[in-house]
Design a protein around this motif. Structure first.
Motif, PDB file in Angstrom:
ATOM      1  N   CYS A 140     -37.059  23.501  19.893  1.00 50.20           N
ATOM      2  CA  CYS A 140     -36.628  24.881  20.113  1.00 50.20           C
ATOM      3  C   CYS A 140     -37.444  25.539  21.213  1.00 50.20           C
ATOM      4  O   CYS A 140     -38.654  25.414  21.243  1.00 50.20           O
ATOM      5  CB  CYS A 140     -36.764  25.669  18.832  1.00 50.20           C
ATOM      6  N   THR A 141     -36.739  26.271  22.095  1.00 55.58           N
ATOM      7  CA  THR A 141     -37.441  26.952  23.168  1.00 55.58           C
ATOM      8  C   THR A 141     -37.348  28.462  23.039  1.00 55.58           C
ATOM      9  O   THR A 141     -37.609  29.187  23.974  1.00 55.58           O
ATOM     10  CB  THR A 141     -36.891  26.466  24.523  1.00 55.58           C
ATOM     11  N   ALA A 142     -36.898  28.898  21.913  1.00 61.73           N
ATOM     12  CA  ALA A 142     -36.833  30.323  21.615  1.00 61.73           C
ATOM     13  C   ALA A 142     -35.995  31.083  22.628  1.00 61.73           C
ATOM     14  O   ALA A 142     -36.367  32.158  23.085  1.00 61.73           O
ATOM     15  CB  ALA A 142     -38.228  30.918  21.480  1.00 61.73           C
ATOM     16  N   CYS A 143     -34.861  30.524  22.997  1.00 57.77           N
ATOM     17  CA  CYS A 143     -34.002  31.191  23.959  1.00 57.77           C
ATOM     18  C   CYS A 143     -33.200  32.297  23.300  1.00 57.77           C
ATOM     19  O   CYS A 143     -32.691  33.189  23.952  1.00 57.77           O
ATOM     20  CB  CYS A 143     -33.057  30.194  24.620  1.00 57.77           C
ATOM     21  N   GLY A 144     -33.042  32.230  21.993  1.00 62.77           N
ATOM     22  CA  GLY A 144     -32.356  33.305  21.283  1.00 62.77           C
ATOM     23  C   GLY A 144     -30.853  33.168  21.252  1.00 62.77           C
ATOM     24  O   GLY A 144     -30.160  34.061  20.767  1.00 62.77           O
ATOM     25  N   LEU A 145     -30.324  32.069  21.786  1.00 61.90           N
ATOM     26  CA  LEU A 145     -28.868  31.936  21.812  1.00 61.90           C
ATOM     27  C   LEU A 145     -28.293  31.794  20.406  1.00 61.90           C
ATOM     28  O   LEU A 145     -27.210  32.288  20.116  1.00 61.90           O
ATOM     29  CB  LEU A 145     -28.472  30.736  22.671  1.00 61.90           C
ATOM     30  N   CYS A 146     -29.009  31.111  19.534  1.00 66.48           N
ATOM     31  CA  CYS A 146     -28.511  30.947  18.173  1.00 66.48           C
ATOM     32  C   CYS A 146     -28.438  32.288  17.491  1.00 66.48           C
ATOM     33  O   CYS A 146     -27.450  32.641  16.841  1.00 66.48           O
ATOM     34  CB  CYS A 146     -29.416  30.006  17.393  1.00 66.48           C
ATOM     35  N   CYS A 168     -26.851  26.215  20.350  1.00 62.42           N
ATOM     36  CA  CYS A 168     -28.169  25.794  20.811  1.00 62.42           C
ATOM     37  C   CYS A 168     -28.065  24.849  22.009  1.00 62.42           C
ATOM     38  O   CYS A 168     -27.436  23.799  21.928  1.00 62.42           O
ATOM     39  CB  CYS A 168     -28.916  25.093  19.676  1.00 62.42           C
ATOM     40  N   PRO A 169     -28.715  25.209  23.114  1.00 62.50           N
ATOM     41  CA  PRO A 169     -28.665  24.334  24.307  1.00 62.50           C
ATOM     42  C   PRO A 169     -29.647  23.183  24.224  1.00 62.50           C
ATOM     43  O   PRO A 169     -29.601  22.267  25.025  1.00 62.50           O
ATOM     44  CB  PRO A 169     -29.021  25.293  25.436  1.00 62.50           C
ATOM     45  N   LYS A 170     -30.545  23.237  23.277  1.00 58.60           N
ATOM     46  CA  LYS A 170     -31.603  22.223  23.208  1.00 58.60           C
ATOM     47  C   LYS A 170     -31.416  21.271  22.024  1.00 58.60           C
ATOM     48  O   LYS A 170     -32.334  20.516  21.709  1.00 58.60           O
ATOM     49  CB  LYS A 170     -32.963  22.925  23.070  1.00 58.60           C
ATOM     50  N   MET A 204     -36.492  35.669  15.650  1.00 62.19           N
ATOM     51  CA  MET A 204     -37.597  34.804  16.093  1.00 62.19           C
ATOM     52  C   MET A 204     -38.551  35.587  16.980  1.00 62.19           C
ATOM     53  O   MET A 204     -38.223  36.630  17.498  1.00 62.19           O
ATOM     54  CB  MET A 204     -37.049  33.603  16.857  1.00 62.19           C
ATOM     55  N   TYR A 210     -39.829  31.664  13.420  1.00 62.24           N
ATOM     56  CA  TYR A 210     -38.381  31.439  13.423  1.00 62.24           C
ATOM     57  C   TYR A 210     -37.912  31.623  11.989  1.00 62.24           C
ATOM     58  O   TYR A 210     -38.325  30.881  11.109  1.00 62.24           O
ATOM     59  CB  TYR A 210     -38.066  30.032  13.933  1.00 62.24           C
ATOM     60  N   ALA A 226     -31.595  21.956  18.989  1.00 57.09           N
ATOM     61  CA  ALA A 226     -32.773  22.166  18.141  1.00 57.09           C
ATOM     62  C   ALA A 226     -32.411  22.525  16.716  1.00 57.09           C
ATOM     63  O   ALA A 226     -33.130  22.162  15.795  1.00 57.09           O
ATOM     64  CB  ALA A 226     -33.648  23.250  18.746  1.00 57.09           C
ATOM     65  N   VAL A 227     -31.337  23.258  16.529  1.00 60.84           N
ATOM     66  CA  VAL A 227     -31.033  23.679  15.161  1.00 60.84           C
ATOM     67  C   VAL A 227     -29.785  22.948  14.664  1.00 60.84           C
ATOM     68  O   VAL A 227     -28.811  22.793  15.386  1.00 60.84           O
ATOM     69  CB  VAL A 227     -30.902  25.219  15.066  1.00 60.84           C
TER      70      VAL A 227
HETATM   71  S1  SF4 Z   1     -30.567  28.285  20.430  1.00 63.38           S
HETATM   72 FE1  SF4 Z   1     -31.769  26.485  19.957  1.00 63.38          FE
HETATM   73  S2  SF4 Z   1     -33.411  26.531  21.426  1.00 63.38           S
HETATM   74 FE2  SF4 Z   1     -32.513  28.543  21.456  1.00 63.38          FE
HETATM   75  S3  SF4 Z   1     -33.728  29.703  19.984  1.00 63.38           S
HETATM   76 FE3  SF4 Z   1     -32.027  28.896  18.866  1.00 63.38          FE
HETATM   77  S4  SF4 Z   1     -32.788  26.976  18.042  1.00 63.38           S
HETATM   78 FE4  SF4 Z   1     -34.178  27.575  19.630  1.00 63.38          FE
END
Ligand code: SF4
Ligand code: SF4
Lengths: 187, 384
Positions: free
Chosen positions: A73-79, A129-131, A90, A112, A133-134
């Motif tokens: 997770c890069t904490a981009c906030g998209l989720c 999520c672009p990474k 987060m 988070y 991660a979730v």
């Molecule tokens: S979208 Fe993915 S990478 Fe971005 S904050 Fe949420 S879990 Fe982290």
């Protein structure tokens, strides 16, 4: 419109004596119910026996680590943005020197949190999520909670444990949640 | 009557009382299990193994509910209603012979609450009193629906009592006695069981028993779709529990009466052989008592079967409409039972024991003929 072939037309014709005596029809009905009496029951004894819910079941959230064990997770906030129930919040932080083996990206989520009371398990966070991660695990439920202070899941309960990696490849995966600790037999 | 006899008698009465209550209690559990199994479910299975503690849990729940008396209700009658219902229900098992006799120190004591020579009349009288419980409760509630339910119960019971009485008369004619014990004694060998000599009477009696117990398909007094809850709409807590419990006790008692009147009571095929073998090998007293015990078990097996049958029918048939119920009672069952009495009388006159089969055969022939002559039902394809 004919929906099934079992529909019967209602008729008002005079009943025959056999029909007026009811007994043949009653015997027929009794035969049907007693047949069901001895049939195998389709019931699954839920808390003791759990059935496989399929590879696309949306259950407990998990914050993935990558192959080297770093949080993705890069904490981009998209989720959080995608979440229709606004269940995710987060706090982002910058990765310090020496933490490269902990976090994959230069920015990471220090906090988070998912509010499980708000979450509707739609899976949109997973898609946003672009990474990668979730994820929503297909093999684990969010357990029942009885107190309000149990409903917010922090990183301690979301981040994937290294000895308990979550994989979901192909549609054949059968990491079944069946824990047949059958304390009571299926009666 | 000396002391030992008195003590044994009291033990028997207490045991019968207890057994009635326990069976009624577990009937509620069995009802739900049977309902579940017939609907491809499992029924209650959480409280204890196989859900066996469920009745206790239910009773506990009933006790802790609010005991509510509506402000406009007639308070004392409102309380008396359920008490009367359960009292009459419990009284009726007193005269049923549950077994042959126990021998103890030279005494021979019949396994029965009280042996009175008008046993069947007693049962009949007490069962008729049972409707007062419903009537009083329904009236005292001061509620239209309760009153309607109670009226329904009363008129239904009165109508079906006639047919029931007439069905019994045919048996009394054959036995020549009103005592339940001698009715049982008259059915010693398998083929003289009244169900074989009185098939029509049996069916009439069974139907009336369903109506008297207010069981489906005749449970119109508590018809939810029309009357909310029927006569016990206003009841809650243990008062409601008493009403429900009385229904199950009635079911047990009717099953016992049916087994006694029509299925030979505690008799079973080859009973004498078993009795002789037991007295031969174990001695006169022990053998006799053991044979009595087996007879009691057989009777209870019959009773359980009929309780199951009550449930089986309940979860099979839908409820009758009230006019259908009355038509069935007054226009079919009463004439049929009168005919049955007449034919049985002729049978006795000419010494034909199985005379009542004549009516059954004639009815079957008529039914087959009428359905053969009936115009074929033309099924029109549904318009789409
Ligand atoms: S979208 Fe993915 S990478 Fe971005 S904050 Fe949420 S879990 Fe982290
Ligand atoms: S599953 Fe849906 S509701 Fe739950 S956190 Fe993800 S996006 Fe929000």
């Amino acid at each position: 419109m004919q929906l099934t072939n079992r529909s019967k037309q209602v008729s008002n014709k005079e009943m025959t004596l056999a029909e007026k005596m009811y007994l043949p029809a009653i015997a027929q009905g009794l035969a049907i119910t007693i047949k069901h009496f001895f049939q195998k029951k389709p019931t699954i004894q839920y808390p003791e026996v759990k059935r496989y819910l399929g590879p696309i079941f949306r259950g407990h959230h998990v914050l993935k680590r990558d192959e080297e064990g770093r949080e993705r997770c890069t904490a981009c906030g998209l989720c959080s943005l995608a979440c229709p129930a606004e269940a995710i919040s987060m706090v982002a932080a910058e990765r310090k020197k020496g933490e490269e083996n902990l976090y994959r990206e230069e920015k990471y989520a220090a906090v988070y949190e998912i509010n499980m009371l708000r979450c509707i398990f739609c899976g949109l966070c997973e898609e946003a999520c672009p990474k990668q991660a979730v994820y929503l695990r297909h093999d684990r439920f969010v357990p029942v909670f009885t107190e309000r202070d149990q409903v917010i899941y922090g990183k301690d309960r979301l981040v994937e444990q290294l000895d308990d990696r979550y994989v979901r490849t192909g549609s054949e995966v059968r990491a079944t949640p069946t824990e047949p600790t059958l304390s009571r037999s299926a009666t | 009557m000396n002391l030992t006899e008195l003590i044994i008698k009291s033990i028997i009465i207490l045991v019968i009382f207890g057994v009635t209550l326990v069976i009624a209690m577990y009937s509620t559990w069995a009802e739900r299990k049977v309902a579940g199994f017939m609907q491809d479910r499992l029924g209650p299975n959480r409280a204890g193994p196989f859900g066996l503690l469920q009745p206790l849990a239910d009773a506990g729940k009933m006790f802790f509910k609010e005991d509510f008396i509506p402000s406009q209700a007639n308070k004392w009658l409102f309380i008396i209603g359920p008490c009367l219902a359960i009292l009459t229900a419990l009284m009726s098992s007193a005269v049923i012979p549950f077994g042959d006799s126990i021998r103890y120190e030279g005494l021979t004591i019949p396994v029965q609450g009280v042996e009175i020579n008008i046993g069947i009349l007693y049962v009949f009288g007490v069962v008729s009193l049972g409707v007062y419980g419903i009537m009083v409760g329904g009236w005292a509630s001061n509620n239209k629906f309760s009153l309607l339910g109670a009226i329904r119960a009363a008129s239904q019971n009165i109508s079906y009592e006639i047919a029931m009485g007439l069905a019994i008369i045919a048996i009394l004619m054959m036995t020549g006695s009103l005592s339940l014990r001698s009715i049982v004694a008259g059915q010693e060998s398998f083929l003289t069981w009244n169900v074989f000599t009185q098939p029509l009477g049996f069916i009439i009696f069974l139907t009336c028993a369903f109506a008297e117990c207010n069981r489906t398909p005749f449970d119109l007094p508590e018809c939810e779709t029309e009357l909310v809850g029927g006569y016990h709409t206003e009841y809650s807590s243990m008062k409601l529990g008493f009403y429900l419990f009385a229904e199950y006790i009635n079911m047990f008692v009717s099953s016992a009466v049916i087994s006694t009147l029509y299925f030979g009571g505690y008799h079973y095929p080859f009973m004498n052989t078993v009795h002789n073998a037991l007295t031969g090998s174990l001695g006169e007293v022990t053998g006799h008592n053991l044979a009595t015990l087996i007879g009691m078990l057989v009777l209870f097996a019959k009773i359980f079967f009929f309780i199951f049958f009550f449930m089986w029918v309940r979860w099979t048939l839908p409820r009758f409409r009230y006019d259908q119920l009355m038509n069935l009672g007054w226009k079919s069952l009463i004439p049929l039972s009168i005919l049955n009495v007449v034919v049985t009388g002729f049978g006795l006159l000419y010494d034909i024991e199985y005379a009542s089969w004549l009516i059954v055969i004639v009815m079957v022939v008529l039914a087959v003929m009428s359905s053969a002559r009936a115009p074929k039902r033309v099924v029109q394809p549904q318009r789409s």
